[in-house]
Design a protein around this motif. Structure first.
Motif, short mmCIF file in Angstrom:
data_model
loop_
_atom_site.label_atom_id
_atom_site.label_comp_id
_atom_site.label_asym_id
_atom_site.label_seq_id
_atom_site.Cartn_x
_atom_site.Cartn_y
_atom_site.Cartn_z
N ASP A 76 0.83 -1.21 0.00
CA ASP A 76 0.00 0.00 0.00
C ASP A 76 0.86 1.26 0.00
N LEU B 12 0.98 4.09 -3.14
CA LEU B 12 0.79 5.53 -3.00
C LEU B 12 1.99 6.28 -3.59
N CYS C 178 1.66 6.40 -7.28
CA CYS C 178 0.67 7.40 -7.74
C CYS C 178 1.35 8.75 -7.96
N ARG D 12 -7.07 14.44 -7.45
CA ARG D 12 -6.99 12.98 -7.52
C ARG D 12 -5.95 12.45 -6.54
N LEU D 13 -4.78 13.09 -6.50
CA LEU D 13 -3.75 12.65 -5.57
C LEU D 13 -4.19 12.82 -4.12
N ALA E 295 -7.23 12.78 -2.99
CA ALA E 295 -8.25 11.76 -2.70
C ALA E 295 -7.59 10.42 -2.37
N LEU E 296 -6.53 10.11 -3.08
CA LEU E 296 -5.80 8.86 -2.82
C LEU E 296 -5.12 8.90 -1.46
N ASP F 199 -7.82 8.30 1.11
CA ASP F 199 -8.16 6.87 1.16
C ASP F 199 -7.08 6.09 1.92
N ALA F 200 -5.83 6.43 1.66
CA ALA F 200 -4.74 5.75 2.35
C ALA F 200 -4.77 6.02 3.85
N ILE G 15 2.23 13.63 -0.44
CA ILE G 15 2.45 12.18 -0.46
C ILE G 15 3.85 11.84 0.05
#
Length: 267
Positions: A56, A60, A63, A166-167, A169-170, A173-174, A214
């Motif tokens: 996981d 990320l 991404c 988009r990043l 949102a990821l 989620d993470a 990130i």
């Protein structure tokens, strides 16, 4: 082993690779055990951090790497690579030309943004709330570096950089799945909101601001944030350089030949 031989071996000390004839190991992992079992993102993590990430965490990271590969020939790194491709040099020279364009202004924004996020973390540890720490952090940043806050705003993508939401949102989620804390996502959005409030209109969190979130969430240092962006953008440099080599052309400059630079008479 003689003292002289040991001194020679000490010349290039490394904990990255252990190699001898018939044997290669990265960070203690034999290469044959890594091939086919880890992704490229996991390998990047292993090489730079010393351990293997979870799937996981690696997902990320990948991404962020995918998001930064290219921004078209108007990006100086890509334009330089394409021009170099028409000058009779090899593909490796083309790539070096493009990557060498990634400096403090073009390519360094992610590192600078990560530094701002970490500065805000330091302020939070002193007691103020997120809004106050963000406001004071931005003010201190602008006093040192000027009006522009790296990672926010974009000359083409207004008011939204399509990569940013988009990043983020990821990342969210993470965070829900316990992969990261979400702390730097909060800080990034607070910086975005504060800049928008001061200017009186919304501002985009651009690719640098989002990837810095990130990289910070995953524990990469600011200089590595820049290095990872350069690694990502080198994919676009490779693709554009190769495309230009297939298209041909000779000594293409930054403008078509019929357009001449404006001459300014300083006399």
């Amino acid at each position: 082993m003689s003292a002289d031989a040991d001194a020679v071996r000490q010349w290039w000390r490394t904990s990255i690779i252990d190699m001898e004839p018939g044997r290669i190991a990265f960070r203690g992992h034999p290469i044959q055990d890594l091939i086919g079992n880890v992704s490229f993102g996991q390998m990047i993590w292993l090489m730079t951090r010393g351990d293997l990430p979870t799937p996981d965490q690696a997902a990320l990271l990948e991404c962020a790497l995918v998001a930064g590969v290219d921004h078209g020939p108007q990006a100086p790194s890509i334009a330089a690579a394409r021009m170099a491709a028409t000058c009779g040099v090899g593909l490796n020279n083309v790539m070096a030309t493009g990557v060498n364009m990634l400096g403090d202004v073009h390519g360094g924004a992610g590192e600078q943004c990560a530094e701002l996020y970490l500065e805000i973390v330091q302020r939070l540890e002193s007691g103020p709330d997120l809004e106050t720490a963000t406001r004071d952090g931005i003010a201190a940043w602008r006093e040192r570096h000027g009006k522009i806050v790296s990672g926010f705003g974009h000359r083409f993508h207004k008011p939204v950089d399509p990569r940013g939401p988009r990043l983020m949102a990821l990342v969210r989620d993470a965070a829900k799945n316990g992969v990261v804390s979400g702390r730097f996502a909060d800080i990034g959005e607070a910086v975005q909101a504060e800049i928008g409030r001061r200017r009186g209109t919304p501002i985009a969190m651009n690719i640098d601001g989002a990837t810095a979130v990130i990289f910070c969430e995953l524990g990469f240092s600011p200089p590595l944030s820049r290095g990872l962006f350069c690694l990502s953008r080198s994919v676009g440099v490779l693709a554009h350089g190769w495309e230009q080599m297939q298209q041909g052309g000779r000594n293409k400059g930054p403008m078509p030949p019929k357009y001449l630079p404006k001459y300014e008479d300083k006399a």
